[in-house]
Design a protein around this motif. Structure first.
Motif, PDB file in Angstrom:
ATOM      1  N   ALA A   1       0.795  -1.221   0.000  1.00 56.42           N
ATOM      2  CA  ALA A   1       0.000   0.000   0.000  1.00 56.42           C
ATOM      3  C   ALA A   1       0.829   1.274   0.000  1.00 56.42           C
ATOM      4  CB  ALA A   1      -0.936  -0.008   1.189  1.00 56.42           C
ATOM      5  N   SER A   2       2.128   1.180   0.156  1.00 59.34           N
ATOM      6  CA  SER A   2       2.903   2.413   0.158  1.00 59.34           C
ATOM      7  C   SER A   2       3.198   2.898  -1.264  1.00 59.34           C
ATOM      8  CB  SER A   2       4.196   2.238   0.947  1.00 59.34           C
ATOM      9  OG  SER A   2       5.033   1.347   0.260  1.00 59.34           O
ATOM     10  N   ARG A   3       2.784   2.126  -2.263  1.00 66.08           N
ATOM     11  CA  ARG A   3       2.911   2.583  -3.653  1.00 66.08           C
ATOM     12  C   ARG A   3       1.536   2.922  -4.212  1.00 66.08           C
ATOM     13  NH1 ARG A   3       7.749  -0.005  -5.770  1.00 66.08           N
ATOM     14  NH2 ARG A   3       9.300   0.772  -4.330  1.00 66.08           N
ATOM     15  N   TRP A   4       1.505   3.928  -5.069  1.00 65.23           N
ATOM     16  CA  TRP A   4       0.252   4.315  -5.725  1.00 65.23           C
ATOM     17  C   TRP A   4       0.370   4.176  -7.223  1.00 65.23           C
ATOM     18  CZ3 TRP A   4      -2.641   9.296  -3.762  1.00 65.23           C
ATOM     19  CH2 TRP A   4      -3.186   9.019  -2.491  1.00 65.23           C
ATOM     20  N   ASN A   5      -0.777   3.917  -7.836  1.00 62.26           N
ATOM     21  CA  ASN A   5      -0.920   3.839  -9.277  1.00 62.26           C
ATOM     22  C   ASN A   5      -1.962   4.894  -9.649  1.00 62.26           C
ATOM     23  OD1 ASN A   5      -1.883   3.164 -11.847  1.00 62.26           O
ATOM     24  ND2 ASN A   5      -1.537   0.969 -11.541  1.00 62.26           N
ATOM     25  N   ILE A   6      -1.526   5.985 -10.266  1.00 61.17           N
ATOM     26  CA  ILE A   6      -2.433   7.130 -10.444  1.00 61.17           C
ATOM     27  C   ILE A   6      -2.063   7.894 -11.711  1.00 61.17           C
ATOM     28  CG2 ILE A   6      -0.991   8.738  -9.075  1.00 61.17           C
ATOM     29  CD1 ILE A   6      -3.618   9.791  -7.797  1.00 61.17           C
ATOM     30  N   SER A   7      -3.045   8.499 -12.356  1.00 68.41           N
ATOM     31  CA  SER A   7      -2.741   9.366 -13.504  1.00 68.41           C
ATOM     32  C   SER A   7      -2.684  10.810 -13.021  1.00 68.41           C
ATOM     33  CB  SER A   7      -3.822   9.225 -14.585  1.00 68.41           C
ATOM     34  OG  SER A   7      -4.984   9.929 -14.214  1.00 68.41           O
ATOM     35  N   GLY A   8      -2.061  11.660 -13.800  1.00 72.11           N
ATOM     36  CA  GLY A   8      -1.969  13.069 -13.432  1.00 72.11           C
ATOM     37  C   GLY A   8      -3.341  13.713 -13.317  1.00 72.11           C
TER      38      GLY A   8
ATOM     39  N   VAL B   1      -4.428  26.478 -12.934  1.00 72.56           N
ATOM     40  CA  VAL B   1      -3.454  25.403 -12.775  1.00 72.56           C
ATOM     41  C   VAL B   1      -3.109  24.897 -14.170  1.00 72.56           C
ATOM     42  CG1 VAL B   1      -3.031  23.107 -11.811  1.00 72.56           C
ATOM     43  CG2 VAL B   1      -4.415  24.763 -10.538  1.00 72.56           C
ATOM     44  N   LEU B   2      -1.851  25.050 -14.560  1.00 68.83           N
ATOM     45  CA  LEU B   2      -1.447  24.630 -15.898  1.00 68.83           C
ATOM     46  C   LEU B   2      -0.848  23.229 -15.866  1.00 68.83           C
ATOM     47  CD1 LEU B   2       0.160  27.849 -17.474  1.00 68.83           C
ATOM     48  CD2 LEU B   2      -2.029  26.780 -18.043  1.00 68.83           C
ATOM     49  N   SER B   3      -1.699  22.249 -16.102  1.00 67.56           N
ATOM     50  CA  SER B   3      -1.224  20.881 -16.296  1.00 67.56           C
ATOM     51  C   SER B   3      -1.074  20.693 -17.809  1.00 67.56           C
ATOM     52  CB  SER B   3      -2.250  19.909 -15.704  1.00 67.56           C
ATOM     53  OG  SER B   3      -1.909  18.578 -16.012  1.00 67.56           O
ATOM     54  N   ASP B   4      -0.755  19.496 -18.261  1.00 72.77           N
ATOM     55  CA  ASP B   4      -0.754  19.264 -19.707  1.00 72.77           C
ATOM     56  C   ASP B   4      -1.079  17.801 -19.995  1.00 72.77           C
ATOM     57  OD1 ASP B   4       1.620  17.768 -19.413  1.00 72.77           O
ATOM     58  OD2 ASP B   4       2.904  19.447 -20.013  1.00 72.77           O
ATOM     59  N   GLN B   5      -1.287  17.531 -21.270  1.00 69.82           N
ATOM     60  CA  GLN B   5      -1.684  16.169 -21.667  1.00 69.82           C
ATOM     61  C   GLN B   5      -0.646  15.148 -21.230  1.00 69.82           C
ATOM     62  OE1 GLN B   5      -0.145  14.172 -24.216  1.00 69.82           O
ATOM     63  NE2 GLN B   5      -1.619  12.485 -23.935  1.00 69.82           N
ATOM     64  N   ALA B   6       0.641  15.500 -21.344  1.00 72.49           N
ATOM     65  CA  ALA B   6       1.692  14.526 -21.039  1.00 72.49           C
ATOM     66  C   ALA B   6       1.592  14.056 -19.590  1.00 72.49           C
ATOM     67  CB  ALA B   6       3.069  15.116 -21.324  1.00 72.49           C
ATOM     68  N   MET B   7       1.484  15.001 -18.642  1.00 73.24           N
ATOM     69  CA  MET B   7       1.408  14.528 -17.253  1.00 73.24           C
ATOM     70  C   MET B   7      -0.016  14.155 -16.860  1.00 73.24           C
ATOM     71  SD  MET B   7       2.390  17.927 -15.065  1.00 73.24           S
ATOM     72  CE  MET B   7       2.262  19.515 -15.849  1.00 73.24           C
ATOM     73  N   GLY B   8      -1.010  14.821 -17.481  1.00 77.46           N
ATOM     74  CA  GLY B   8      -2.402  14.531 -17.119  1.00 77.46           C
ATOM     75  C   GLY B   8      -2.793  13.120 -17.485  1.00 77.46           C
ATOM     76  N   GLN B   9      -2.418  12.695 -18.690  1.00 82.54           N
ATOM     77  CA  GLN B   9      -2.848  11.375 -19.152  1.00 82.54           C
ATOM     78  C   GLN B   9      -1.793  10.295 -18.946  1.00 82.54           C
ATOM     79  OE1 GLN B   9      -4.518  12.022 -23.144  1.00 82.54           O
ATOM     80  NE2 GLN B   9      -6.532  12.250 -22.184  1.00 82.54           N
ATOM     81  N   SER B  10      -0.687  10.625 -18.288  1.00 83.81           N
ATOM     82  CA  SER B  10       0.266   9.570 -17.931  1.00 83.81           C
ATOM     83  C   SER B  10      -0.197   8.905 -16.654  1.00 83.81           C
ATOM     84  CB  SER B  10       1.657  10.146 -17.678  1.00 83.81           C
ATOM     85  OG  SER B  10       2.260  10.514 -18.884  1.00 83.81           O
ATOM     86  N   ARG B  11       0.050   7.624 -16.610  1.00 83.21           N
ATOM     87  CA  ARG B  11      -0.245   6.874 -15.391  1.00 83.21           C
ATOM     88  C   ARG B  11       1.097   6.516 -14.774  1.00 83.21           C
ATOM     89  NH1 ARG B  11      -4.076   4.771 -12.849  1.00 83.21           N
ATOM     90  NH2 ARG B  11      -5.652   5.677 -14.195  1.00 83.21           N
ATOM     91  N   VAL B  12       1.250   6.741 -13.490  1.00 86.14           N
ATOM     92  CA  VAL B  12       2.551   6.499 -12.866  1.00 86.14           C
ATOM     93  C   VAL B  12       2.435   5.591 -11.658  1.00 86.14           C
ATOM     94  CG1 VAL B  12       3.694   8.632 -13.631  1.00 86.14           C
ATOM     95  CG2 VAL B  12       2.284   8.681 -11.570  1.00 86.14           C
ATOM     96  N   ILE B  13       3.500   4.861 -11.404  1.00 87.53           N
ATOM     97  CA  ILE B  13       3.625   4.100 -10.162  1.00 87.53           C
ATOM     98  C   ILE B  13       4.595   4.897  -9.299  1.00 87.53           C
ATOM     99  CG2 ILE B  13       4.216   1.884  -9.098  1.00 87.53           C
ATOM    100  CD1 ILE B  13       2.065   1.625 -11.260  1.00 87.53           C
ATOM    101  N   ILE B  14       4.097   5.340  -8.160  1.00 90.86           N
ATOM    102  CA  ILE B  14       4.893   6.252  -7.330  1.00 90.86           C
ATOM    103  C   ILE B  14       4.825   5.826  -5.865  1.00 90.86           C
ATOM    104  CG2 ILE B  14       4.602   8.279  -8.810  1.00 90.86           C
ATOM    105  CD1 ILE B  14       2.219   9.076  -6.995  1.00 90.86           C
TER     106      ILE B  14
END
Ligand SMILES: Cc1ncc(C[n+]2csc(CCOP(=O)(O)OP(=O)(O)O)c2C)c(N)n1
Ligand code: SF4
Lengths: 571, 275
Positions: A198-205, A363-376
């Motif tokens: 549970a200390s890792r997350w799977n989330i998109s921007g 808030v200026l996000s963008d497609q690259a970070m918004g639609q990326s899914r990351v394991i963090i």
């Protein structure tokens, strides 16, 4: 850097299942204890059409694509030429493809990568209900050294509800693919993973931005769908509904921004999300929020512009409209997250700032970070929540726009007896009564500028990392590749500093001066055609004489190696 | 201890002096609204009065309610935001025919169909007063006093009442500023009626349309009970001359309001991201 990462591109035309395979690959990597990042590249078709899942798996946290893909698996060749520029390969890379699909197209072959056959179609016929994408997934996992059990585990949890038969077919396909990989040329293998539960997350921007909004205290959202911002809204709709808030689909962005103004005036922290075309429509009313001192947050997930531009691909080209798009002298907040992960903290901080300063925040996000899914790693808790300075009841001669020292004046919320006022976009006096007098105009302009300029933004204004006489100044999603380039530079003995600006407006020249102490060369890195960020920096900050700029429009991402090359010129 | 003294219309007026021309119909609308509020007995602080831009849209500042004087054409979405965020508030919206039917026309359609519980008053003077006399969407095609359209607009005017009915407004009425007592009654009924209530008030612009003073002779009170079924209302309005006053339609569609039950916590929601 001891970190090891592997980058895989999974491509195919619509229906080939490259997205599903990429998603399961990322989830399996997470299960096995790796960090990761997946971006998607889609053609313009609504359904079907070519698609690429671009997955990077690493033993350390990452927020950038690599310079090239180590492995490309093509489920078919479809219209791959449209993507070729987004699929850089090296001569060490490996291409897996089904000979039944014909030869490797020139646009890909030109990279000079190794090619190995994988008879996806023939192999899938060996399994009852077998699917080429699952065969490919098994082969990829085996080739890069991802434990097959983690893939099977993810399949079981995700496909279980689709029925026994589907699960059995997919499981068998993955095993057949893994088996077939033993005959393929070897690739460097991932090290042992480090499962953390549970200390890792799977989330998109975009999900992270939604969560940041919720954690910041947003209770009311009105918006109009637009790519690539819609997922922020799709995530928020049920989340708000379950936590006592509400999301309204408005008739257009003119309505959504004004509904949000209404919600905020009525006392609820309020937000909308959009992309360039919607932001353009909203600008008049963002100015209304400035003049009437109504707090609100606008999340702009940037895409290629101008006009309808390139809806599905990223660019940092809404900086100008976010900073300069309002008519009149209209000071406001502009905040830029600098990774998918930071979409959470930066949006949450923006809610806090907007409410504390009674100001619109873009808030200026963008497609690259918004639609990326990351394991963090699970993000740390942030203390920022909406906390508006409200007026008490029955204030005799209540002045909504009182000239306070901080510039922030207590705001009466409807329902508070005896402190009624009329919010106005017309210039007004302290009470809010329309006024065209020079003295009122100057006093209110000063007040609105002062409240933003004098506020203590703490250390969130920028990420300042490392040391050296060279500084790379950047912002937004380009920070990921810059950070990685600087890590690589340090490993080579090049010392350089990162300054990633999170608070775009207001500009804080004193903080920048301090960050630039001892720096004599600056490299500005951004993703726009007209160097919007560079020009913004020059308009607001004193930079050293020696500045060079690496600026390129979308949709091609900026890659760490390119930045490293620019830095190396100076050594 | 506060003693409950009944409020009068005067109690809802502010000390801000209107910018309106002497004789403007909007003065009577202001009186009618304050009179209606005095009758309704809703605590003053529980009312939000929203407007856009135009002579008529100045009206919130002349009351002592919570108000928002927004930008041109966007009063309805601000009002929807207020009501959807704070269902406990009574929301009144007012503005001109240009504000509501031209620049804000799309919001008008969607406000009618969304049916959020609020009351919208268009002070219709068939002209843009604030910008000094141009044709509005309700101006007749042959009115040629504007320098912008010296030959007249040549295009058919919008009929706000029929438009509201077609778009789904739940309560529709027409009043005349020269008869403020009736207007006050219509506003009381409009506020009391659930959902989106639309009231067109013929409010002469004495400066740019002095001939509108003659509306006094043209208006006539509706002789029938309000239609409650859309088809019937449509049938009646097809024959309407645009000067029938009174409640013309009172529907029974349920107002729109999203449910808000707290079923879970943010901590629970974010647990779904654990991988
Ligand atoms: C975006 C925008 N465009 C144009 C204007 C100029 N403008 C102000 S009021 C108005 C029309 C007013 O007419 P109406 O709404 O009928 O109200 P009235 O003044 O007649 O009461 C216009 C065009 C503006 N303020 N904002
Ligand atoms: S210009 Fe017309 S609408 Fe405006 S205040 Fe004067 S009379 Fe009234």
């Amino acid at each position: 850097m001891a970190a090891y990462s592997v980058s895989v591109a999974l491509t195919g035309s619509g229906g080939a299942g490259s997205m599903t395979a990429g998603q399961i690959l990322l989830d399996s990597a997470s299960k096995a204890g790796f960090y990761g990042l997946m971006t998607r590249s889609m053609g313009p078709q609504i359904r079907g059409g070519e698609a690429a899942a671009l997955v990077r798996i690493s033993s350390t946290p990452i927020s950038s694509l690599d310079d090239h893909y180590d492995l490309l698996i093509a489920f078919d060749w479809g219209n791959i030429s449209r993507f070729a520029a987004e699929l850089p390969l090296s001569t060490d890379s490996l291409i897996l493809c089904d000979p039944a699909q014909g030869p490797v197209p020139d646009s890909i072959a030109t990279y000079g990568a190794r090619v190995a056959p994988l008879a996806l179609k023939a192999l899938s016929e060996r399994v009852h209900g077998g699917r080429g994408n699952m065969i490919g997934l098994g082969a990829v996992a085996a080739l890069i050294g991802l434990p097959i059990e983690s893939v099977l585990h993810v399949l079981a949890t995700q496909l279980g509800r689709k029925g026994e038969e589907v699960l059995a077919a997919s499981t068998a396909s993955v095993k057949v693919g893994a088996e077939a990989a033993t005959l393929l040329p070897p690739m460097p293998k991932l090290p042992e993973g480090n499962p953390h539960g549970a200390s890792r997350w799977n989330i998109s921007g975009n999900e992270a931005a939604g969560l940041g909004a919720l954690k910041g205290g947003i209770k009311f959202v009105a918006a109009y769908p637009i790519t690539p911002a819609t997922e922020v809204l799709e995530w928020l709709a049920p989340a708000l509904e379950k936590t006592g808030g509400a999301l309204i689909q408005a008739e257009d962005e003119l309505a959504s921004i004004n509904m949000v103004i209404g919600g905020a005036f009525a006392g609820l922290p309020s937000l909308t999300a959009t992309s360039g075309p919607g932001l353009s429509l909203m600008t008049e009313s963002i100015g209304l929020a400035v003049a009437s001192e109504t707090p609100l947050v606008v999340v702009d997930v940037m895409r290629g512009g101008p006009s309808t531009g390139i809806p599905t691909k990223s660019e940092q080209s809404d900086l100008n409209i976010a900073v300069y798009g309002l008519h009149g002298d209209a000071p406001h907040l502009v905040v830029a997250p600098n990774s998918s992960t930071d979409c959470l903290a930066a949006t949450q901080w923006s809610v806090y700032l907007a409410e504390a300063l009674q100001s619109p925040a873009i808030v200026l996000s963008d497609q690259a970070m918004g639609q990326s899914r990351v394991i963090i790693d699970k993000p740390a808790e942030s203390p920022y929540v909406a906390d508006r300075l409200v007026a008490d009841a029955d204030i005799d001669g209540y002045q909504r726009y009182a000239l306070t020292e901080s510039g922030i004046s207590p705001m009466a919320i409807p329902g508070t007896p005896g402190s009624n006022y009329v919010a106005d976009g017309l210039e007004h006096n302290e009470r809010g009564t329309p006024s065209s007098q020079a003295s009122d105009h100057l006093a209110q302009l000063d007040k609105r500028a002062r409240k933003l300029q004098n506020f203590d933004y703490g250390d969130n204004w920028a990420d300042v990392e490392g040391d050296g006489e060279i500084a790379v100044i950047t912002w937004g999603s380009v920070t990921g590749p810059v950070r990685e380039a600087l890590d690589r530079a340090r490993a080579k003995g090049i010392k350089a500093k990162l300054i990633s600006l999170r608070l775009i407006l207001p500009a804080l020249p004193e903080r920048m001066d301090a960050a630039l102490a001892g720096v004599n060369k600056v490299l500005v890195v951004e993703q726009s055609h007209s160097q919007q960020f560079n020009k913004f920096l020059r308009g607001h900050y004193d930079l050293p004489a020696d500045v060079s700029v690496f600026s390129r429009p979308g949709p091609l991402p900026i890659r760490p190696g390119e930045i490293l090359t620019r830095l190396a010129v100076w050594e | 201890m506060n003693v409950q003294v009944p409020l009068t219309a005067q109690d809802f007026k502010s000390d801000v002096k209107p910018i309106w021309c002497p004789g403007c119909g909007d003065y009577a609308v202001l009186s009618a609204i304050t009179k209606a509020l005095a009758e309704l007995d809703t605590p003053r602080e529980k009312i939000a009065f929203i407007s856009g831009i135009g002579c008529s849209s100045r009206i919130p500042a002349y009351t002592n309610l919570y108000g928002f004087h927004g930008v041109h054409g966007r009063a309805l979405p601000i009002a929807a935001g207020v009501k959807l965020a704070r269902p406990d508030l009574t929301v009144i919206v007012a503005g001109g025919d240009g504000d509501g039917l031209s620049i804000g026309g799309n919001h008008f359609l969607h406000a009618c169909r969304r049916n959020v519980d609020m009351t919208y008053v268009i002070m219709d003077n068939e002209v843009y007063g604030m910008t000094k006399g141009q044709a509005s969407p309700t101006t007749s095609p042959d009115w040629c006093k504007s320098k912008l359209t010296p030959e007249g607009t040549g295009i058919s005017p919008v009929e706000p009442i029929r438009l509201a009915l077609a778009a789904g407004a739940n309560f529709i009425a027409r009043g005349f500023a020269g008869n403020p007592a009736e207007v006050a009654r219509l506003i009381v009924e409009g506020i009391a009626h659930p959902g989106f209530s639309f009231i067109q008030i013929l409010s002469p612009c004495v400066t740019y349309r002095p001939e509108e003073r003659e509306w006094k002779q043209a208006v006539h009170a509706s002789e029938t009970e309000p239609a409650q079924i859309m088809a019937e209302a449509m049938h009646r309005l097809a024959a309407d001359d645009g000067f029938t006053t009174g409640v013309l339609f009172a529907g029974n569609r349920a107002p729109f309001m999203p449910a808000r039950d707290v079923k879970t916590t943010i901590a629970d929601i974010e647990r779904k991201f654990a991988s």
